[in-house]
Design an enzyme around this catalytic site. Sequence first.
Site, mmCIF file in Angstrom:
data_model
loop_
_atom_site.group_PDB
_atom_site.id
_atom_site.type_symbol
_atom_site.label_atom_id
_atom_site.label_comp_id
_atom_site.label_asym_id
_atom_site.label_seq_id
_atom_site.Cartn_x
_atom_site.Cartn_y
_atom_site.Cartn_z
ATOM 1 N N SER A 141 0.867 -1.184 0.000
ATOM 2 C CA SER A 141 0.000 0.000 0.000
ATOM 3 C C SER A 141 0.902 1.231 0.000
ATOM 4 O O SER A 141 2.060 1.153 0.411
ATOM 5 C CB SER A 141 -0.856 -0.031 1.264
ATOM 6 O OG SER A 141 -1.463 1.218 1.470
ATOM 7 N N TYR A 154 -2.919 -0.954 9.918
ATOM 8 C CA TYR A 154 -2.899 -1.267 8.484
ATOM 9 C C TYR A 154 -1.571 -0.786 7.886
ATOM 10 O O TYR A 154 -0.874 -1.549 7.200
ATOM 11 C CB TYR A 154 -4.084 -0.600 7.783
ATOM 12 C CG TYR A 154 -4.134 -0.887 6.296
ATOM 13 C CD1 TYR A 154 -4.612 -2.108 5.824
ATOM 14 C CD2 TYR A 154 -3.694 0.054 5.368
ATOM 15 C CE1 TYR A 154 -4.647 -2.385 4.465
ATOM 16 C CE2 TYR A 154 -3.729 -0.208 4.012
ATOM 17 C CZ TYR A 154 -4.209 -1.425 3.560
ATOM 18 O OH TYR A 154 -4.232 -1.700 2.212
HETATM 19 P P1 NAP Z 1 -11.396 -6.318 0.150
HETATM 20 O O1 NAP Z 1 -12.347 -6.092 -0.956
HETATM 21 O O2 NAP Z 1 -11.784 -5.965 1.550
HETATM 22 O O3 NAP Z 1 -10.968 -7.845 0.129
HETATM 23 C C1 NAP Z 1 -10.169 -8.366 1.154
HETATM 24 C C2 NAP Z 1 -10.102 -9.858 0.989
HETATM 25 O O4 NAP Z 1 -9.334 -10.394 2.080
HETATM 26 C C3 NAP Z 1 -11.474 -10.528 1.011
HETATM 27 O O5 NAP Z 1 -11.550 -11.479 -0.028
HETATM 28 C C4 NAP Z 1 -11.471 -11.240 2.362
HETATM 29 O O6 NAP Z 1 -12.225 -12.411 2.251
HETATM 30 C C5 NAP Z 1 -9.987 -11.557 2.556
HETATM 31 N N1 NAP Z 1 -9.677 -11.847 3.949
HETATM 32 C C6 NAP Z 1 -9.698 -10.981 5.003
HETATM 33 N N2 NAP Z 1 -9.425 -11.644 6.137
HETATM 34 C C7 NAP Z 1 -9.217 -12.952 5.795
HETATM 35 C C8 NAP Z 1 -8.906 -14.128 6.532
HETATM 36 N N3 NAP Z 1 -8.756 -14.130 7.858
HETATM 37 N N4 NAP Z 1 -8.766 -15.287 5.851
HETATM 38 C C9 NAP Z 1 -8.923 -15.329 4.515
HETATM 39 N N5 NAP Z 1 -9.222 -14.246 3.755
HETATM 40 C C10 NAP Z 1 -9.370 -13.076 4.411
HETATM 41 O O7 NAP Z 1 -10.006 -5.579 -0.077
HETATM 42 P P2 NAP Z 1 -9.246 -5.125 -1.425
HETATM 43 O O8 NAP Z 1 -9.398 -3.688 -1.527
HETATM 44 O O9 NAP Z 1 -9.575 -6.010 -2.543
HETATM 45 O O10 NAP Z 1 -7.741 -5.392 -0.974
HETATM 46 C C11 NAP Z 1 -6.948 -6.444 -1.459
HETATM 47 C C12 NAP Z 1 -5.514 -6.204 -1.026
HETATM 48 O O11 NAP Z 1 -5.035 -5.004 -1.637
HETATM 49 C C13 NAP Z 1 -5.343 -6.021 0.472
HETATM 50 O O12 NAP Z 1 -4.153 -6.622 0.898
HETATM 51 C C14 NAP Z 1 -5.253 -4.507 0.626
HETATM 52 O O13 NAP Z 1 -4.540 -4.151 1.779
HETATM 53 C C15 NAP Z 1 -4.534 -4.138 -0.642
HETATM 54 N N6 NAP Z 1 -4.739 -2.741 -1.072
HETATM 55 C C16 NAP Z 1 -5.962 -2.320 -1.485
HETATM 56 C C17 NAP Z 1 -6.132 -1.004 -1.900
HETATM 57 C C18 NAP Z 1 -7.446 -0.480 -2.382
HETATM 58 O O14 NAP Z 1 -7.565 0.721 -2.651
HETATM 59 N N7 NAP Z 1 -8.474 -1.293 -2.527
HETATM 60 C C19 NAP Z 1 -5.041 -0.119 -1.906
HETATM 61 C C20 NAP Z 1 -3.803 -0.582 -1.482
HETATM 62 C C21 NAP Z 1 -3.668 -1.908 -1.072
HETATM 63 P P3 NAP Z 1 -13.298 -12.937 3.306
HETATM 64 O O15 NAP Z 1 -13.922 -11.776 3.985
HETATM 65 O O16 NAP Z 1 -14.206 -13.779 2.486
HETATM 66 O O17 NAP Z 1 -12.448 -13.756 4.209
#
Ligand code: NAP
Length: 244
Positions: A141, A154
């Site tokens: 991130s 985070y």
């Molecule tokens: P999201 O839509 O909230 O998805 C997060 C995923 O993580 C979900 O599929 C969730 O699945 C899974 N997860 C959470 N806890 C878990 C656990 N204990 N066991 C297994 N799976 C788990 O988030 P996103 O935005 O797609 O983010 C994806 C990645 O990109 C993350 O690492 C985030 O930090 C990073 N990121 C995102 C952004 C952004 O703007 N979106 C920016 C920078 C970095 P379940 O709830 O089904 O378990």
Amino acid sequence: MPLSGRAILITGASSGIGRGLCSEYVGAGARVYATGRNEVALAETIADLPEGSAVGIPADITTEAGRRAIATAIDHGGGTLDVVVHAAGLLGPPGVPLAAYPEEEWRSVFEVNVTSVHLLHQLLVTYLDSSTAPVVIGLSSTVGRQGRAGWGMYAVSKHALEGWLATLAHEFRGKVFSINPGGTRTPMRAVAVPGEDPATLPTASDIAPIFLRLAHSSAPEPTGALFDARDWIGSHPWEGLESP
Ligand code: NAP
């Protein structure tokens, strides 16, 4: 197909970026193992993909049973794994300063974003060892590369993830990459930055080119490299690469 013959595990596949990457990787010919806790949401991810292209594995990566379920599914799929994309992540409470950050959230965010990545990797090494060109991709991130107020554990956990990836890059036989997706249109982002118009943000599919490229067996990018996915939006993922 550029990724045909490549087996790719994607965590966080039940939502957001992980879900979007599943269809991008399958579209490029890869065989996908998709995992997440929410069985209904994971089934929706799989239902959107061509029949037989992906295996859904409901699993909580913070538990040993969950991590073992992932390993068992790979065993059943032939035991080979070429790429792991650690897209699972937890945001924790947004806007809370470190001085007031609750201990329970502190521990659970670190558990998902760092410890589970590490423990899952330990279990997956044996499968990655059977690949000729194994790749590990961590999702960092902007706040994992520079400090910013209010991003709490985070931000701390993504800094730790960067440290884990940088260390692994010197130990792992294959390649290790850190990708910062940048603000992306997902459920996590909507919670992290309330009031932001999601239509102004790139989608998971928009930011996919660098994820696709780095999963290719002949990607020339050096291990340990850091990427910003937004820099690669609109680029051709396979430019300059050999056919598989
Ligand atoms: P999201 O839509 O909230 O998805 C997060 C995923 O993580 C979900 O599929 C969730 O699945 C899974 N997860 C959470 N806890 C878990 C656990 N204990 N066991 C297994 N799976 C788990 O988030 P996103 O935005 O797609 O983010 C994806 C990645 O990109 C993350 O690492 C985030 O930090 C990073 N990121 C995102 C952004 C952004 O703007 N979106 C920016 C920078 C970095 P379940 O709830 O089904 O378990």
